[in-house]
Design a protein around this motif. Sequence first.
Motif, PDB file in Angstrom:
ATOM      1  N   PHE A 376       5.008   6.731  -0.731  1.00 32.18           N
ATOM      2  CA  PHE A 376       4.725   8.128  -1.507  1.00 32.18           C
ATOM      3  C   PHE A 376       3.910   8.297  -2.258  1.00 32.18           C
ATOM      4  CE2 PHE A 376       9.411   6.464  -0.669  1.00 32.18           C
ATOM      5  CZ  PHE A 376      10.262   7.689   0.071  1.00 32.18           C
ATOM      6  N   ALA A 377       4.080  10.008  -2.391  1.00 30.05           N
ATOM      7  CA  ALA A 377       3.457  10.817  -2.812  1.00 30.05           C
ATOM      8  C   ALA A 377       3.527  12.165  -3.685  1.00 30.05           C
ATOM      9  CB  ALA A 377       1.615  10.397  -2.246  1.00 30.05           C
ATOM     10  N   LYS A 378       2.585  12.895  -4.114  1.00 31.98           N
ATOM     11  CA  LYS A 378       3.006  14.043  -5.125  1.00 31.98           C
ATOM     12  C   LYS A 378       2.838  15.125  -3.598  1.00 31.98           C
ATOM     13  CE  LYS A 378      -1.975  15.051  -5.738  1.00 31.98           C
ATOM     14  NZ  LYS A 378      -3.364  15.691  -7.169  1.00 31.98           N
ATOM     15  N   ASP A 379       2.435  14.595  -2.143  1.00 32.12           N
ATOM     16  CA  ASP A 379       2.954  15.817  -0.929  1.00 32.12           C
ATOM     17  C   ASP A 379       2.478  14.980   0.224  1.00 32.12           C
ATOM     18  OD1 ASP A 379      -0.458  15.473  -0.152  1.00 32.12           O
ATOM     19  OD2 ASP A 379      -0.776  16.732  -2.375  1.00 32.12           O
ATOM     20  N   LYS A 380       3.120  15.984   1.042  1.00 37.95           N
ATOM     21  CA  LYS A 380       3.372  14.912   2.203  1.00 37.95           C
ATOM     22  C   LYS A 380       1.606  14.144   2.863  1.00 37.95           C
ATOM     23  CE  LYS A 380       4.959  13.967   6.151  1.00 37.95           C
ATOM     24  NZ  LYS A 380       5.925  12.400   6.530  1.00 37.95           N
ATOM     25  N   ALA A 381       0.502  15.093   2.676  1.00 31.20           N
ATOM     26  CA  ALA A 381      -0.734  14.694   2.906  1.00 31.20           C
ATOM     27  C   ALA A 381      -1.136  13.651   2.337  1.00 31.20           C
ATOM     28  CB  ALA A 381      -1.677  16.038   2.321  1.00 31.20           C
ATOM     29  N   THR A 382      -0.877  13.261   1.477  1.00 33.13           N
ATOM     30  CA  THR A 382      -1.461  12.531   0.687  1.00 33.13           C
ATOM     31  C   THR A 382      -1.037  11.111   0.797  1.00 33.13           C
ATOM     32  OG1 THR A 382      -2.198  14.163  -1.348  1.00 33.13           O
ATOM     33  CG2 THR A 382      -1.858  11.300  -2.296  1.00 33.13           C
ATOM     34  N   ALA A 383       0.793  11.220   0.906  1.00 33.13           N
ATOM     35  CA  ALA A 383       1.321  10.310   1.328  1.00 33.13           C
ATOM     36  C   ALA A 383       0.885   9.812   2.720  1.00 33.13           C
ATOM     37  CB  ALA A 383       3.151  10.551   1.575  1.00 33.13           C
ATOM     38  N   ARG A 384       0.601  10.564   3.689  1.00 31.86           N
ATOM     39  CA  ARG A 384       0.124  10.118   4.923  1.00 31.86           C
ATOM     40  C   ARG A 384      -0.919   9.268   4.844  1.00 31.86           C
ATOM     41  NH1 ARG A 384      -3.650  12.179   8.036  1.00 31.86           N
ATOM     42  NH2 ARG A 384      -3.138  14.307   6.945  1.00 31.86           N
ATOM     43  N   ILE A 385      -2.458  10.176   3.882  1.00 31.10           N
ATOM     44  CA  ILE A 385      -3.507   9.383   4.183  1.00 31.10           C
ATOM     45  C   ILE A 385      -3.668   8.194   2.928  1.00 31.10           C
ATOM     46  CG2 ILE A 385      -5.433   9.632   2.564  1.00 31.10           C
ATOM     47  CD1 ILE A 385      -5.199  13.014   3.512  1.00 31.10           C
ATOM     48  N   SER A 386      -2.626   7.656   2.099  1.00 31.55           N
ATOM     49  CA  SER A 386      -2.585   6.681   1.578  1.00 31.55           C
ATOM     50  C   SER A 386      -1.913   5.649   2.627  1.00 31.55           C
ATOM     51  CB  SER A 386      -1.414   6.904   0.350  1.00 31.55           C
ATOM     52  OG  SER A 386      -1.780   7.675  -0.419  1.00 31.55           O
ATOM     53  N   GLY A 387      -1.169   6.226   3.790  1.00 34.32           N
ATOM     54  CA  GLY A 387      -0.931   5.037   4.716  1.00 34.32           C
ATOM     55  C   GLY A 387      -1.799   5.191   5.256  1.00 34.32           C
ATOM     56  N   GLU A 388      -2.647   5.820   6.344  1.00 36.93           N
ATOM     57  CA  GLU A 388      -3.640   5.083   6.249  1.00 36.93           C
ATOM     58  C   GLU A 388      -4.830   4.579   5.935  1.00 36.93           C
ATOM     59  OE1 GLU A 388      -5.723   9.436   7.172  1.00 36.93           O
ATOM     60  OE2 GLU A 388      -3.969   9.570   8.725  1.00 36.93           O
ATOM     61  N   PHE A 389      -5.390   4.856   4.524  1.00 35.05           N
ATOM     62  CA  PHE A 389      -6.141   4.049   3.755  1.00 35.05           C
ATOM     63  C   PHE A 389      -5.477   2.279   3.774  1.00 35.05           C
ATOM     64  CE2 PHE A 389      -8.145   7.538   2.396  1.00 35.05           C
ATOM     65  CZ  PHE A 389      -9.497   6.726   2.238  1.00 35.05           C
ATOM     66  N   TYR A 390      -3.715   2.418   4.083  1.00 38.92           N
ATOM     67  CA  TYR A 390      -2.821   0.834   3.452  1.00 38.92           C
ATOM     68  C   TYR A 390      -3.431   0.612   5.660  1.00 38.92           C
ATOM     69  CZ  TYR A 390      -1.152  -3.217   1.563  1.00 38.92           C
ATOM     70  OH  TYR A 390      -1.042  -4.289   1.331  1.00 38.92           O
ATOM     71  N   VAL A 391      -3.291   0.400   6.481  1.00 45.79           N
ATOM     72  CA  VAL A 391      -3.471   0.456   7.511  1.00 45.79           C
ATOM     73  C   VAL A 391      -4.897  -0.194   7.775  1.00 45.79           C
ATOM     74  CG1 VAL A 391      -3.846   1.009  10.155  1.00 45.79           C
ATOM     75  CG2 VAL A 391      -1.311   1.880   8.621  1.00 45.79           C
ATOM     76  N   ASN A 392      -5.890   0.566   7.143  1.00 46.45           N
ATOM     77  CA  ASN A 392      -7.484   0.776   6.391  1.00 46.45           C
ATOM     78  C   ASN A 392      -7.135  -1.182   5.581  1.00 46.45           C
ATOM     79  OD1 ASN A 392      -8.370   3.662   6.067  1.00 46.45           O
ATOM     80  ND2 ASN A 392      -9.311   2.313   8.350  1.00 46.45           N
ATOM     81  N   ALA A 393      -7.070  -1.166   4.656  1.00 49.24           N
ATOM     82  CA  ALA A 393      -7.212  -2.271   4.084  1.00 49.24           C
ATOM     83  C   ALA A 393      -5.871  -3.361   5.169  1.00 49.24           C
ATOM     84  CB  ALA A 393      -6.331  -2.232   3.019  1.00 49.24           C
ATOM     85  N   ILE A 394      -5.052  -3.417   5.899  1.00 44.52           N
ATOM     86  CA  ILE A 394      -4.125  -4.232   6.748  1.00 44.52           C
ATOM     87  C   ILE A 394      -5.405  -5.255   8.000  1.00 44.52           C
ATOM     88  CG2 ILE A 394      -3.109  -4.740   8.933  1.00 44.52           C
ATOM     89  CD1 ILE A 394      -0.837  -2.689   6.844  1.00 44.52           C
ATOM     90  N   ASN A 395      -6.655  -4.203   8.652  1.00 43.83           N
ATOM     91  CA  ASN A 395      -7.423  -4.217   9.543  1.00 43.83           C
ATOM     92  C   ASN A 395      -8.545  -4.668   8.827  1.00 43.83           C
ATOM     93  OD1 ASN A 395      -6.560  -2.929  11.122  1.00 43.83           O
ATOM     94  ND2 ASN A 395      -7.512  -0.636  10.902  1.00 43.83           N
ATOM     95  N   VAL A 396      -8.866  -5.019   7.191  1.00 44.91           N
ATOM     96  CA  VAL A 396      -9.539  -5.839   6.879  1.00 44.91           C
ATOM     97  C   VAL A 396      -9.125  -6.607   5.928  1.00 44.91           C
ATOM     98  CG1 VAL A 396     -10.811  -5.339   4.473  1.00 44.91           C
ATOM     99  CG2 VAL A 396     -11.292  -3.571   5.830  1.00 44.91           C
ATOM    100  N   MET A 397      -7.621  -7.063   5.774  1.00 45.56           N
ATOM    101  CA  MET A 397      -7.759  -8.305   5.767  1.00 45.56           C
ATOM    102  C   MET A 397      -6.971  -8.737   7.190  1.00 45.56           C
ATOM    103  SD  MET A 397      -4.814  -7.572   2.348  1.00 45.56           S
ATOM    104  CE  MET A 397      -4.048  -6.292   2.974  1.00 45.56           C
ATOM    105  N   ARG A 398      -7.185  -8.652   8.211  1.00 41.23           N
ATOM    106  CA  ARG A 398      -6.783  -9.008   9.346  1.00 41.23           C
ATOM    107  C   ARG A 398      -7.675  -9.770   9.850  1.00 41.23           C
ATOM    108  NH1 ARG A 398      -6.925  -9.354  15.026  1.00 41.23           N
ATOM    109  NH2 ARG A 398      -4.881  -8.966  15.960  1.00 41.23           N
ATOM    110  N   GLY A 399      -8.922  -8.561   9.572  1.00 40.84           N
ATOM    111  CA  GLY A 399     -11.252  -9.751  10.040  1.00 40.84           C
ATOM    112  C   GLY A 399     -10.849 -11.053   9.002  1.00 40.84           C
ATOM    113  N   ALA A 400     -10.794 -10.586   8.156  1.00 36.46           N
ATOM    114  CA  ALA A 400     -11.528 -11.206   6.884  1.00 36.46           C
ATOM    115  C   ALA A 400     -10.433 -12.800   6.594  1.00 36.46           C
ATOM    116  CB  ALA A 400     -11.257 -10.787   5.155  1.00 36.46           C
ATOM    117  N   SER A 401      -9.068 -12.487   6.907  1.00 34.06           N
ATOM    118  CA  SER A 401      -8.434 -14.159   6.604  1.00 34.06           C
ATOM    119  C   SER A 401      -8.544 -14.741   7.745  1.00 34.06           C
ATOM    120  CB  SER A 401      -7.153 -13.492   5.989  1.00 34.06           C
ATOM    121  OG  SER A 401      -6.440 -12.551   6.963  1.00 34.06           O
ATOM    122  N   THR A 402      -8.939 -14.053   8.744  1.00 40.10           N
ATOM    123  CA  THR A 402      -8.621 -14.889  10.372  1.00 40.10           C
ATOM    124  C   THR A 402     -10.128 -15.770  10.129  1.00 40.10           C
ATOM    125  OG1 THR A 402      -7.475 -13.153  11.833  1.00 40.10           O
ATOM    126  CG2 THR A 402      -9.216 -14.627  12.506  1.00 40.10           C
TER     127      THR A 402
END
Length: 700
Positions: A376-402
Amino acid sequence: MTKSPATKRLENLWNDSTSAGMTEPEKLLYRSNLLGSDKRITNYGGGNTSAKVMQADPLTGDMVEVLWVKGSGGDVGSIKMDGFATLYMEKLEALRGIYRGLEFEDEMVGFLPHCTFNLNSRAASIDTPLHAYVPQKHVDHMHPDAIIAIAAAKNSRELTKQIFGDEIGWLPWKRPGFELGLWLSKFCADNPDAKGVVLESHGLFTWDDDAKMCYETTLRIINRAMDWFEAETAGKTIFGGAVHESLSADARRAVAARLMPAIRGMVSGEQHMVGHFDDQPAVLEFVNAAEMPALAALGTSCPDHFLRTKIRPLVVDFAPATPDVDATLANLGPQVAAYREDYAAYYNRCKHDNSPGLRDPNAVVYLIPGVGMITFAKDKATARISGEFYVNAINVMRGASTVSEYCGLPEQEAFDIEYWLLEEAKLQRMPKPKSLAGRIAFITGGAGGIGSATAERYLREGACVMLADIDDSALAATRDNLTSRFGADVVRTVRMDVTVEDAVIAAAAQTAAEFGGLDILVSNAGIASSAPIEETSLALWNKNMDILSTGYFLVSREAFKVLKVQGIGGAIVFIASKNGLAASPNASAYCTAKAAEIHLARCLALEGAPNQIRVNVVNPDAVLRGSKIWSGDWLKERADAYGKDTADLEDHYRQRSLLKRSVLPEDIAEAAYFFASEASAKSTGNILNVDAGNVQSFTR
């Protein structure tokens, strides 16, 4: 055992024939757009690029060295030439002499405007010194998942050495700014053969004296990291293995559609929020994993990820093996309240004497086992982009934790970035939100003249719009027209017949899943018919009632359900007709159905008032231009009823009005905007005639 999927490597997109004849600034732009075109290299707004260029000084005519660097708040993927800041390198070098040390680092940003070349109004970012003090002509600073996975690992220094040898160096975590620029300068002096550096918990710097070579170095280093991770993670268990199974795609979306309005109501205190739902495979792998709760609690590492996604996500209490959405909804309130308390405690632990006040304490990211991720964010684009950034964070956690142990940013460092006075100043410079910012509108008959004009009016004021219509081709054309001008994020369409109950229910759920809920309903779907009473068939009578009365009931009922779950009020606007108040010849079915619409609105105004749901009516008359109801028999029928040729009908309507003016779709849209906006916050149960004046339809 979960096997890491083979990943397509980054492709070299540089075209020598395209770049031939380009100036160095033009090559910088070309390089930037190529790098920003792939989210595996950097996400929206992340990273920056630069070039040091010899140019003629506009005052002296002497050739001087100028730093071209992505300006503050820009995006390398979509940047244009005017998105770069330009600064005298000689003056940037002079800043070294007035730097008073780490304690006074932030004051150096105030000196950057004094270094501006050629009166460029583009503000320089805090990363400017990082580019200026690397001696090479071209510098790329990117945030690739594969590199940040190394940077966020517990033994990131050792991994960097293992993977890249001496070609790529390593620097410990340091918040971006002047001091880090000096660190890079020293690293380059001490390691003249290095091609770049990994910044702990941050990202990648690469450089070269040639624009194309710099680009190719960036790709080569990222691809090497991707190759290494694929080899190292092959056959290994990811995130501790799955402990949940995903629901079916339809079931996931149905759960999201129910949860999102409830969450939206809880987090839309200071301003209305817009939601985004993501259930891509990377998200599902994470939310279903044994280690997800522990990793999510650590937060993100890269500053860009953190600023978009907050200190940590909220993990929603949901058991996909025994899905009970009602129980989850009942527990959401306490979970959201607990998150707010935890966030306030984090703020109080870490704040400084001069820290900005506590900001919105609600989560941005919501993780749901078996379902996916909501942002959730103040507008749709920001909400979508925030999700994209967390997917990046997931990818980072995936690699680092493995391959090692994932490390998020230390809490105090995270706070110091989130509540950085320079970031606060940037927030304060943001333009005032538009009047319908964060609002979500659902418009029936959305592909017609009035519907599309109303959608455009709402979009101009910052709203998101779901257009519903039964005409597929008109709906597609309207969507294409609006998205070309307002962007794809804010426009959605659904084919819907207002007389089909299941279709209306499904469309309401789709709106919730796409945007998070609903604030404004414009009930506008319509037909028109004309026949003397003795020639009015039961089928024609029922068709008018089904669309203009029952259809309005069905859509309103579903809107009420969502609005009440959200608990933040809302606006319903019926587009009725002058004919609902004033009888017309040979139109008993149409006039009676329109009268029923108006009375339904009165009833709904009574029911909605305790929940701040306002219900009002706009009565148009004779809106010929762009209206689909005039494209069939209705035009000839009304002309015959008044003894006119079809070509003369518009003038007939204009002349019979008190004001002698034509009524256009944009006029109705303006009235629909008034009833949706705060300008009418104290109005409900009202009727606004937009008919150029008709004494028979006066409401008093």
